[in-house]
Design a protein around this motif. Structure first.
Motif, short mmCIF file in Angstrom:
data_model
loop_
_atom_site.label_atom_id
_atom_site.label_comp_id
_atom_site.label_asym_id
_atom_site.label_seq_id
_atom_site.Cartn_x
_atom_site.Cartn_y
_atom_site.Cartn_z
N GLY A 170 19.90 -26.62 18.27
CA GLY A 170 20.23 -25.20 18.32
C GLY A 170 19.79 -24.40 17.10
N MET A 171 20.16 -24.87 15.90
CA MET A 171 19.87 -24.07 14.70
C MET A 171 18.37 -23.89 14.45
N PRO A 172 17.56 -24.96 14.52
CA PRO A 172 16.12 -24.73 14.34
C PRO A 172 15.50 -23.87 15.44
N VAL A 173 16.05 -23.94 16.65
CA VAL A 173 15.55 -23.05 17.72
C VAL A 173 15.85 -21.60 17.33
N ILE A 174 17.06 -21.38 16.81
CA ILE A 174 17.45 -20.02 16.38
C ILE A 174 16.52 -19.54 15.26
N ARG A 175 16.23 -20.43 14.32
CA ARG A 175 15.32 -20.04 13.22
C ARG A 175 13.98 -19.57 13.76
N ALA A 188 15.45 -31.77 17.72
CA ALA A 188 16.04 -31.13 16.53
C ALA A 188 15.01 -30.88 15.43
N TRP A 189 13.84 -31.53 15.50
CA TRP A 189 12.84 -31.32 14.44
C TRP A 189 11.86 -30.21 14.79
N VAL A 190 12.26 -29.37 15.76
CA VAL A 190 11.35 -28.31 16.24
C VAL A 190 10.86 -27.39 15.12
N TYR A 191 11.66 -27.23 14.07
CA TYR A 191 11.23 -26.27 13.04
C TYR A 191 9.98 -26.77 12.30
N LEU A 192 9.71 -28.07 12.36
CA LEU A 192 8.46 -28.57 11.77
C LEU A 192 7.27 -27.96 12.53
N ALA A 193 7.39 -27.88 13.85
CA ALA A 193 6.32 -27.28 14.65
C ALA A 193 6.13 -25.81 14.26
N VAL A 194 7.26 -25.11 14.05
CA VAL A 194 7.19 -23.70 13.64
C VAL A 194 6.48 -23.61 12.28
N GLY A 195 6.90 -24.48 11.36
CA GLY A 195 6.32 -24.49 10.02
C GLY A 195 4.85 -24.86 10.01
N ALA A 196 4.43 -25.63 11.01
CA ALA A 196 3.02 -26.05 11.08
C ALA A 196 2.18 -25.06 11.88
N GLY A 197 2.82 -23.97 12.35
CA GLY A 197 2.02 -22.92 12.98
C GLY A 197 2.22 -22.72 14.47
N GLN A 198 3.14 -23.50 15.08
CA GLN A 198 3.39 -23.29 16.51
C GLN A 198 4.87 -22.94 16.70
N ASN A 199 5.13 -21.63 16.91
CA ASN A 199 6.52 -21.22 17.11
C ASN A 199 6.91 -21.48 18.57
N LEU A 257 11.11 -15.08 29.79
CA LEU A 257 11.21 -13.65 30.09
C LEU A 257 9.99 -13.14 30.88
N GLY A 258 9.11 -14.07 31.24
CA GLY A 258 7.94 -13.70 32.05
C GLY A 258 6.87 -12.97 31.26
N MET A 259 6.87 -13.15 29.95
CA MET A 259 5.85 -12.50 29.12
C MET A 259 4.60 -13.39 29.05
N GLU A 260 3.48 -12.77 28.68
CA GLU A 260 2.24 -13.53 28.56
C GLU A 260 2.30 -14.42 27.31
N VAL A 261 1.89 -15.66 27.45
CA VAL A 261 1.89 -16.59 26.31
C VAL A 261 0.53 -17.27 26.21
N LYS A 262 -0.07 -17.16 25.04
CA LYS A 262 -1.33 -17.86 24.83
C LYS A 262 -1.03 -19.26 24.33
N PRO A 263 -1.63 -20.29 24.92
CA PRO A 263 -1.36 -21.65 24.43
C PRO A 263 -1.84 -21.82 22.98
N TYR A 264 -1.03 -22.52 22.20
CA TYR A 264 -1.47 -22.87 20.84
C TYR A 264 -2.52 -23.97 20.95
N THR A 265 -3.52 -23.92 20.09
CA THR A 265 -4.58 -24.93 20.17
C THR A 265 -4.68 -25.78 18.90
N SER A 266 -3.98 -25.38 17.84
CA SER A 266 -4.05 -26.19 16.62
C SER A 266 -2.76 -26.03 15.81
N TYR A 267 -2.60 -26.90 14.84
CA TYR A 267 -1.47 -26.79 13.91
C TYR A 267 -1.89 -27.43 12.60
#
Lengths: 81, 348
Positions: free
Chosen positions: B22-27, B288-299, B309-319
């Motif tokens: 939960g907390m890293p998702v919130i971050r 729970a380690w999701v914030y590493l992905a955020v820190g490496a460039g993939q939020n 929410l049905g918004m457009e999302v571009k796939p991440y291609t690198s980190y």
């Protein structure tokens, strides 16, 4: 044999293999060998360089060098061409 | 960029030694330039630390444990929604996902979005179904069998070599070196997580993980590979580093494209000394380690919110490779009044 091109080597002797997440630290001599490998020198070239630079018995040097090369290979830092 | 105001319900505020996500998702969501998020914590236990982290969690409501059934959960969500106008809910526990998946259309009718795997996707990747999963999708998995009783366990152990892994239905795993040890772990795990208890072949190697997000159409929106550097006695990563492992990412793409996985997932893998990748578990939610992905460039949390929410999302291609996370613990000082308010009113 050639050094794994993907590994990151820092000046202070820290090696990071980005494919595996493994990291290693080298002493000055180890760092010197890796630097020579990186510059394209062969094992024989390296042996020659170290023999000229250090006051060491050739047999002992060869043994330690081969051990070190085996370590590099085992840890996927040095690859067969 | 237009910053959209959203109210997000999030579970998994148990930022403890075996932390929920939960907390890293919130971050991740709070750091997104796309959203101005009000975070509504949904907690099961009065001592989940996130409840008291007011800089991250704006308001928290207690919700009933999954054992109370999905109807009790739905009633509570309706009450909370009436006051908070939730735009979406991100459940973060394996044990609650069944209820949320079952309630998905009812929750959607209230106007609350989720982005969850289908019931079929959720069920087929269960630890107990892993051998069938491996066969169906052509991926390597260790031999596993389900035990519903001590008698089952004895019979199953005859076809295994020690050590074996003994695993709880949802969480926890122990390495057993003898039948007696396996029996002790069986009793412990069945008491905590119910049946079946899973007996799995022990595969020796390096533990590596992938966090990923599938769009439900077979596309990978986000995928980051990580090597655990420090593992706690509970088997949780306390430190890890992003790695560049093409075969791990190819495996992730293969699984997501074949299963058309919808939502967050974590692949728990073992790389053996002969360089073979085995899938140990597929966790059906963000780890729970999701914030590493955020820190490496993939939020990834931001991308999940957009998908929901049905918004457009571009796939991440690198980190970024070589980014590390190091977990730490921190003692908060909390006034007893906060605790008593939560205990007596069910909200804070």
């Amino acid at each position: 044999m050639k050094l794994n091109q993907s590994i990151a080597i820092s000046e202070n002797g820290f090696i990071f293999n980005p494919a595996t997440g493994d990291s290693f630290t080298l002493n000055n001599t180890g760092m010197q060998v890796v630097s020579l490998l990186k510059s394209g020198k062969t094992i024989d070239d390296i042996k020659e360089t170290l023999t000229a630079e250090y006051d060491v018995d050739t047999m002992i040097l060869e043994r330690y060098l081969q051990d070190f090369i085996s370590d590099l290979k085992r840890n996927n830092l040095l690859l067969e061409e | 960029m237009e910053c959209r105001k959203i109210n997000v319900g999030i579970t998994g505020l148990n930022n403890i030694d075996s932390p929920g996500p939960g907390m890293p998702v919130i971050r991740g969501i709070k750091e997104s330039p796309c959203f101005d998020a009000r975070i509504i914590g949904l907690a099961y236990d009065h001592l989940e630390p996130g409840i008291y982290m007011k800089e991250w969690v704006d308001k928290t409501y207690m919700i009933p444990y999954p054992s109370k059934g999905k109807d009790a959960l739905f009633e509570r969500i309706k009450e909370i929604h009436a006051r908070e106008k939730l735009d979406l809910i991100i459940p973060n526990f394996d044990a609650e996902l069944f209820s949320f998946i079952k309630l998905e259309s009812q929750i959607d009718q209230l106007g609350i979005k989720t982005f969850l795997p289908t019931l079929e996707q959720f069920e087929e990747r269960h630890k107990s179904n892993l051998p069938g999963y491996g066969k169906k999708y052509g991926v390597d998995v260790p031999k596993s069998e389900e035990a519903f009783s001590l008698n089952d366990l004895s019979n199953i152990l005859r076809s295994f070599q020690f050590p074996v892994m003994v695993k709880g239905k949802y969480y926890d795993a122990y390495k057993a070196y003898s039948p007696e040890q396996a029996q002790a772990y069986f009793i412990k795990l069945s008491a905590k997580w119910g049946y079946p208890v899973i007996v799995q072949e022990f595969v020796d190697g390096t533990e590596v993980n992938v966090i990923a997000l599938g769009d439900g159409k077979g596309n990978v929106i986000s995928a980051v590979a990580m090597r655990k550097q420090y593992i706690t006695d509970k088997g949780k990563a306390w430190g890890g580093v992003t790695i560049s492992d093409v075969s791990m990412l190819e495996l992730t793409h293969k699984i997501i494209s074949q299963t058309k996985w919808r939502g967050g997932m974590e692949l728990e893998l073992i790389r053996t000394t002969d360089n073979k990748l085995y899938i140990l578990e597929i966790n059906p939610r963000i780890p729970a380690w999701v914030y590493l992905a955020v820190g490496a460039g993939q939020n990834l949390p931001e991308a999940l919110v957009k998908l929901a929410l049905g918004m457009e999302v571009k796939p991440y291609t690198s980190y970024e490779i070589g980014k590390m996370f190091i977990r730490y613990s921190w003692d908060m000082i909390v006034d007893i009044d906060m605790f008593s308010k939560l205990v007596t009113s069910g909200e804070l």
